[in-house]
Design a protein around this motif. Structure first.
Motif, PDB file in Angstrom:
ATOM      1  N   LEU A  64      16.384  96.570  58.016  1.00  0.00           N
ATOM      2  CA  LEU A  64      16.037  96.974  59.245  1.00  0.00           C
ATOM      3  C   LEU A  64      14.235  96.923  59.648  1.00  0.00           C
ATOM      4  N   PHE A  65      13.794  97.220  58.445  1.00  0.00           N
ATOM      5  CA  PHE A  65      12.167  97.319  58.715  1.00  0.00           C
ATOM      6  C   PHE A  65      11.738  95.988  58.531  1.00  0.00           C
ATOM      7  N   TYR A  66      12.342  95.134  57.649  1.00  0.00           N
ATOM      8  CA  TYR A  66      11.624  93.762  57.137  1.00  0.00           C
ATOM      9  C   TYR A  66      12.447  92.614  57.438  1.00  0.00           C
ATOM     10  N   GLY A  67      13.521  92.767  57.977  1.00  0.00           N
ATOM     11  CA  GLY A  67      14.430  91.674  58.034  1.00  0.00           C
ATOM     12  C   GLY A  67      15.397  91.068  56.936  1.00  0.00           C
ATOM     13  N   TYR A  68      16.249  90.353  56.920  1.00  0.00           N
ATOM     14  CA  TYR A  68      17.094  89.768  56.130  1.00  0.00           C
ATOM     15  C   TYR A  68      17.851  88.604  56.264  1.00  0.00           C
ATOM     16  N   ASP A  69      18.438  87.758  55.079  1.00  0.00           N
ATOM     17  CA  ASP A  69      19.263  86.786  55.455  1.00  0.00           C
ATOM     18  C   ASP A  69      20.615  87.035  55.272  1.00  0.00           C
ATOM     19  N   ALA A  70      21.252  86.703  56.437  1.00  0.00           N
ATOM     20  CA  ALA A  70      22.765  87.048  56.647  1.00  0.00           C
ATOM     21  C   ALA A  70      23.457  86.081  55.750  1.00  0.00           C
ATOM     22  N   GLU A  71      24.725  86.390  55.636  1.00  0.00           N
ATOM     23  CA  GLU A  71      25.688  85.826  54.694  1.00  0.00           C
ATOM     24  C   GLU A  71      25.767  84.153  55.065  1.00  0.00           C
ATOM     25  N   ASP A  72      25.686  83.806  56.383  1.00  0.00           N
ATOM     26  CA  ASP A  72      25.615  82.423  56.730  1.00  0.00           C
ATOM     27  C   ASP A  72      24.324  81.841  56.321  1.00  0.00           C
ATOM     28  N   LEU A  94      49.526  83.435  58.957  1.00  0.00           N
ATOM     29  CA  LEU A  94      49.003  84.036  57.612  1.00  0.00           C
ATOM     30  C   LEU A  94      47.955  83.182  57.292  1.00  0.00           C
ATOM     31  N   LYS A  95      48.356  81.860  57.032  1.00  0.00           N
ATOM     32  CA  LYS A  95      47.553  80.731  56.381  1.00  0.00           C
ATOM     33  C   LYS A  95      46.125  80.564  57.260  1.00  0.00           C
ATOM     34  N   ASP A  96      46.580  80.672  58.662  1.00  0.00           N
ATOM     35  CA  ASP A  96      45.191  80.254  59.491  1.00  0.00           C
ATOM     36  C   ASP A  96      44.371  81.390  59.607  1.00  0.00           C
ATOM     37  N   LEU A  97      44.845  82.628  59.393  1.00  0.00           N
ATOM     38  CA  LEU A  97      44.054  83.916  59.732  1.00  0.00           C
ATOM     39  C   LEU A  97      43.546  84.429  58.377  1.00  0.00           C
ATOM     40  N   PHE A  98      44.309  84.411  57.437  1.00  0.00           N
ATOM     41  CA  PHE A  98      43.815  85.098  56.158  1.00  0.00           C
ATOM     42  C   PHE A  98      43.770  84.065  55.127  1.00  0.00           C
ATOM     43  N   ASP A  99      44.121  82.887  54.799  1.00  0.00           N
ATOM     44  CA  ASP A  99      44.266  82.006  54.047  1.00  0.00           C
ATOM     45  C   ASP A  99      45.277  82.410  52.910  1.00  0.00           C
ATOM     46  N   VAL A 100      46.167  83.160  53.371  1.00  0.00           N
ATOM     47  CA  VAL A 100      47.479  83.169  52.293  1.00  0.00           C
ATOM     48  C   VAL A 100      48.695  82.807  53.069  1.00  0.00           C
ATOM     49  N   VAL A 115      36.083  83.627  57.158  1.00  0.00           N
ATOM     50  CA  VAL A 115      35.741  82.261  57.954  1.00  0.00           C
ATOM     51  C   VAL A 115      36.405  81.247  57.645  1.00  0.00           C
ATOM     52  N   LEU A 116      37.579  80.719  58.258  1.00  0.00           N
ATOM     53  CA  LEU A 116      38.539  79.532  57.952  1.00  0.00           C
ATOM     54  C   LEU A 116      38.162  78.631  59.248  1.00  0.00           C
ATOM     55  N   PRO A 117      38.454  77.327  58.829  1.00  0.00           N
ATOM     56  CA  PRO A 117      38.167  76.276  59.843  1.00  0.00           C
ATOM     57  C   PRO A 117      39.272  76.095  60.789  1.00  0.00           C
ATOM     58  N   THR A 118      39.899  77.322  61.029  1.00  0.00           N
ATOM     59  CA  THR A 118      41.444  77.187  61.943  1.00  0.00           C
ATOM     60  C   THR A 118      40.957  77.700  63.341  1.00  0.00           C
ATOM     61  N   VAL A 178      40.124  84.735  66.733  1.00  0.00           N
ATOM     62  CA  VAL A 178      39.990  85.973  66.562  1.00  0.00           C
ATOM     63  C   VAL A 178      38.649  86.663  66.240  1.00  0.00           C
ATOM     64  N   ARG A 179      37.842  86.026  65.342  1.00  0.00           N
ATOM     65  CA  ARG A 179      36.733  86.128  64.846  1.00  0.00           C
ATOM     66  C   ARG A 179      35.827  86.407  66.226  1.00  0.00           C
ATOM     67  N   ASN A 180      35.899  85.463  67.178  1.00  0.00           N
ATOM     68  CA  ASN A 180      35.336  85.430  68.545  1.00  0.00           C
ATOM     69  C   ASN A 180      35.531  86.696  69.287  1.00  0.00           C
ATOM     70  N   ILE A 181      36.979  87.017  69.330  1.00  0.00           N
ATOM     71  CA  ILE A 181      37.211  88.398  70.094  1.00  0.00           C
ATOM     72  C   ILE A 181      36.433  89.681  69.372  1.00  0.00           C
ATOM     73  N   ILE A 182      36.418  89.546  68.103  1.00  0.00           N
ATOM     74  CA  ILE A 182      35.727  90.873  67.420  1.00  0.00           C
ATOM     75  C   ILE A 182      34.298  90.792  67.589  1.00  0.00           C
ATOM     76  N   ALA A 183      33.781  89.391  67.548  1.00  0.00           N
ATOM     77  CA  ALA A 183      32.092  89.464  67.906  1.00  0.00           C
ATOM     78  C   ALA A 183      31.940  89.575  69.277  1.00  0.00           C
ATOM     79  N   TYR A 184      32.775  89.577  70.236  1.00  0.00           N
ATOM     80  CA  TYR A 184      32.690  89.678  71.857  1.00  0.00           C
ATOM     81  C   TYR A 184      32.396  91.182  71.912  1.00  0.00           C
ATOM     82  N   ARG A 185      33.331  91.778  71.224  1.00  0.00           N
ATOM     83  CA  ARG A 185      33.499  93.385  71.677  1.00  0.00           C
ATOM     84  C   ARG A 185      32.247  93.884  70.951  1.00  0.00           C
ATOM     85  N   HIS A 186      31.819  93.234  69.647  1.00  0.00           N
ATOM     86  CA  HIS A 186      30.562  94.100  69.020  1.00  0.00           C
ATOM     87  C   HIS A 186      29.586  93.742  69.965  1.00  0.00           C
TER      88      HIS A 186
END
Length: 849
Positions: free
Chosen positions: A256-264, A740-746, A761-764, A770-778
């Motif tokens: 938070l003080f100096y910034g960081y590189d995210a996973e992406d 399940l395959k589209d959401l969890f890759d199992v 993070v899957l290309p489905t 679903v990740r958009n919904i969670i990000a929107y609420r964030h």
């Protein structure tokens, strides 16, 4: 009696214990009873493509709706909501309607990014124009008289002379010629830049101070505003270190003080305010101060304060540092503090003395304290003994002791911090009880916030902790705050609810006040109001910004006055009423038993519906339950209040009960409504366009919500529920392998990992939705709550999921259907002169909701 509904493939889990309705119950289809979902979706549709003008006279958007407000002289409902937008003209009418006269005020609330920012008005050394009698601020509802030489206050009707520097001629409509150039004359919400007269006063020395004061460097009675200072106090006891809590905090502070590189791979910029300075303390059985001055050597020197009863600041130079100038010593300090190797670890930590040290470092300046305790403070100031499990006292005569601090030093700490303009935020990561009834008082009195991560696990809780810290630093925050709410003649304020300190001789006092904090007030009549005219509210908050500017945030509201019950009910605001009821109920836990509070809630709900029945629908048969449109879901929200953690009748861990009580007392209207009735969404049934950005506008439309009950769920479904504290992703045992395959890759229900804290993070399309919904609420709230995975009948998270389905029989309370019958029974008994509703078996069959 017929079945409630078609047989559901999902049975409510047996652990969801609740109460059953005693008496005959009609054969009612649960899908036909009133639901808040319908109103929420209709309101969202209405304001999705049109702005809301704040002039009085129309219905306002629900707190749960995203809307764009255009300030037309009244504050947006984001800042002020009232329990009815048609104020009863007399106390008799208000009593007949039974709607509590309340207002919910969130002065620093976040705006929609599409709205114009709150204007800043600078009138120079003369300061903002104020009424000579009531000290109210100039606003769009004031009138100009004597050719513009005087203005008439809308609150007390007094006429005040206009300063020569502020004078302007009037036009033929008695409006100033510079009306459009003066935001304070045409906007309901403004910030005033204020001169020296408004600076925070130096606090008076206390007879029993909690620390040794430093010799004052200034004899001025006022202290000049400065950029906010931050003190971070880290617990370095054995439990905090071995759990990884302290190390996680140190690494996240560096991010938070100096910034960081995210996973992406993207770089995230630092979010610590550039003008502010930071102080870092650590504590266990002693308190450790650090010299953070930039110097040749990288390691900062440490000064240890072993005497916990005689707290003082042993260092002045280098105590506070600029995070950029002192990057090397700060980085080395936090890296070293987080390491457990080659250290003898103490098992105890003196939180009370550490807070006194934080108070001493900020005395005479104000600012914000962020402390990270992991164990109960059994030594030092406010030392506590490990509490027994007092949750078993619920229902006994000793129940009220659960909510009472066990040591007066914590109350004194909170009061002194509030008077010094210091807000205290606490991040708990305890494995054992810490007696929040005592410790939380400090945060409550100073306007701070509690964060709760019991049995801390870096892998599970680290992401949530990071987002909470980031939100704390980024949200709009003021310190050294005073708040005054004024109302027009004929009304008075009788009660305030929220997290603040109210000195005997001063206004509401906050160490800090931020965008997420709300207070509520209760109004009553002192005389009759004139029907057809307006009643007024004005909230004024004097605060210092993070950047060091002294300002006053003024919110104005003009409310139409009505003389008929029908108009009062027509423009009632259920969101404000529910916020008032839950705060009043939590406030009453200090003096009443929870069972009594629950009775009062049911009585109040029934009284509001009965009043509408008597004064607005008197011709309907007594056997029919008539519910006003504005209060269609009031019984459900009343039941949800009784099922909330602070007010549950069954055993709840005491620290959990106190944590949720503290949080709800300061929640915004939106967060309160969504916490009480969590948002449930079917993810297996998303349309192709749902939760995907529009190619033209970039706007994203969320899918619709569904009722919070197992009755409406399917075993092949995947559902997401969110109560502003926790998100649970529930997976039915018959869920499609493709889903399940589209959401969890199992492709197997049993192979879903229940310990994941983020979706892969899957290309489905489904994964993106679903990740958009969670990000929107964030983005909506600025932080992300914990995400849990619950597989049907397999994972412990299903306990939390089941408790959030407030329409079911759980949480030691009735189902919504049964509770509605109970409320109807009470109303019917009154309408029929006290006869039991059980005497007529068919009395419910024709009830139109």
């Amino acid at each position: 009696m017929g079945p409630l509904s078609p047989t559901s493939p999902i049975q409510q889990p047996p652990h969801s214990a609740g109460l059953s309705y005693k008496g005959l119950r009609a054969a009612i289809d649960p899908q036909s009873i009133p639901s808040p979902i319908d109103a929420i979706e209709i309101d969202r549709e209405q304001w999705d493509d049109q702005p809301f003008g704040t002039l009085p006279g129309g219905h306002v958007p629900l707190s749960t709706t995203d809307y764009v407000a255009i300030d037309q002289g009244n504050s947006s409902p984001r800042y002020v909501r009232v329990s009815t937008w048609n104020m009863p003209s007399t106390s008799r009418l208000a009593s007949d309607c039974e709607i509590p006269l309340a207002a919910v005020v969130q002065p620093l609330a976040d705006q929609d990014p599409r709205e114009e920012p709150v204007p800043l008005v600078d009138t120079g050394d003369i300061g903002p124009a104020r009424c000579a009698r009531c000290r109210g601020y100039i606003n769009p509802w004031c009138k100009w008289v004597a050719g513009g030489m005087r203005w008439k206050c809308n609150l007390c009707l007094h006429e005040t002379e206009v300063a020569s520097e502020y004078f302007c001629n009037l036009d033929a409509n008695m409006t100033r010629l510079d009306h459009l150039q003066r935001p304070e004359l045409n906007k309901g919400t403004v910030d005033f830049a204020v001169p020296k007269d408004y600076w925070a006063p130096q606090s008076q020395p206390r007879i029993e101070a909690l620390y040794q004061p430093v010799v004052p460097t200034s004899t001025s009675e006022k202290r000049p505003p400065e950029p906010m200072r931050y003190v971070f106090a880290l617990d370095v006891s054995q439990e905090a270190m071995t759990s990884g809590f302290t190390q996680t905090i140190c690494l996240q502070l560096l991010d938070l003080f100096y910034g960081y590189d995210a996973e992406d791979g993207t770089h995230v910029d630092p979010c610590f305010p550039p003008q502010s300075k930071v102080c870092i303390l650590s504590y266990d059985r002693s308190i450790h101060f650090y010299d953070l001055s930039p110097r040749e050597t990288d390691n900062p020197s440490m000064l240890v304060l072993p005497d916990l009863e005689d707290v003082f600041v042993p260092i002045r130079q280098g105590l506070f540092a600029d995070v950029r100038e002192s990057q090397r010593p700060i980085t080395n300090l936090l890296t070293t503090l987080g390491a457990t190797s080659n250290r003898f670890l103490e098992t105890e930590a003196a939180l009370g003395s550490a807070l006194a040290a934080c108070l001493a470092t900020l005395a005479g300046k104000g600012g914000q304290v962020i402390v990270f305790p992991a164990v109960i403070p059994t030594i030092g100031l406010g030392a506590l003994t490990t509490p027994e499990d007092i949750s078993v006292l619920i229902g006994t005569e000793k129940e009220k002791s659960i909510f009472t601090p066990r040591h007066e030093d914590w109350q004194e700490l909170g009061e002194q911090c509030a008077e010094e303009g210091i807000g205290v935020n606490m991040f708990f990561a305890n494995n054992r009880p810490v007696d929040l009834a005592s410790i939380s008082v400090v945060s409550s009195l100073t306007g701070g916030q509690l964060y709760f991560h019991p049995r801390f696990d870096p892998a599970r809780d680290g992401l949530v902790l990071h987002s909470e810290l980031r939100r704390l630093l980024l949200r709009t925050t003021g310190y050294s705050c005073l708040m005054k709410i004024r109302c027009s003649q004929g009304l008075r304020i009788t009660q305030h609810y929220g997290n603040f300190y109210k000195p005997p001789t001063s206004d509401l006092t906050f160490g800090t006040l931020d965008a997420d904090k709300t207070i509520s007030i209760v109004l009553e009549h002192t005389k009759a109001l004139t029907e057809g005219e307006f009643a007024f509210l004005q909230s004024a908050v004097l605060y210092t910004t993070v950047a060091g500017e002294r300002r006053v945030r003024v919110c104005n509201l003009g409310i139409q006055v009505a003389g008929m019950a029908g108009n009062v009910f027509r423009f009632a605001d259920m969101d404000a009423v529910v916020c008032h009821l839950v705060r009043q109920s939590i406030h009453n836990t200090h003096s009443q038993k929870i069972a009594k509070i629950q009775e009062q809630l049911t009585d109040k709900c029934a009284a509001i519906l009965l009043a509408y029945r008597k004064y607005c629908a008197a011709s309907a048969p007594a056997s029919q339950l008539i519910i006003p449109e504005a209060f269609r879901a009031l019984p459900l929200y009343t039941l949800a209040i009784m099922k909330s953690r602070p007010l549950k009748a069954q055993n709840v861990v005491t620290d959990v009960r106190l944590y949720h009580a503290h949080k709800i007392m300061a929640m915004s209207a939106r967060a309160t409504m969504q916490h009480l009735h969590p948002r449930l969404m079917a993810l297996h049934d998303l349309t192709m366009r749902a939760a995907m950005p529009d190619p033209q506008t970039g706007q994203m439309r969320l899918p619709g919500l569904m009722r919070a009950s197992y009755i409406f769920m399917e075993s092949y479904g995947i559902y997401l529920i969110d109560n502003e504290e926790l998100m649970v992703l529930w997976i039915g045992s018959d869920a499609s392998p493709q889903l399940l395959k589209d959401l969890f890759d199992v492709d197997d229900f049993l192979h879903v990992d229940p310990k994941i804290t983020q979706l892969p993070v899957l290309p489905t399309r489904l994964s993106g939705q679903v990740r958009n919904i969670i990000a929107y609420r964030h983005a909506q709230r600025g932080w992300t709550p914990k995400l849990s995975i619950s597989r049907q009948n397999m994972d412990g998270a299903e306990l939390e999921f089941a408790d959030m389905l407030v329409e079911d029989k759980n949480n030691a309370a009735m189902s919504y259907l049964d509770y509605l019958c109970l409320v109807h029974k009470q109303i019917n008994a009154v309408l029929t002169g006290g006869s039991s509703s059980n005497s007529n078996r068919n009395s419910y069959k024709s009830a139109p909701w």
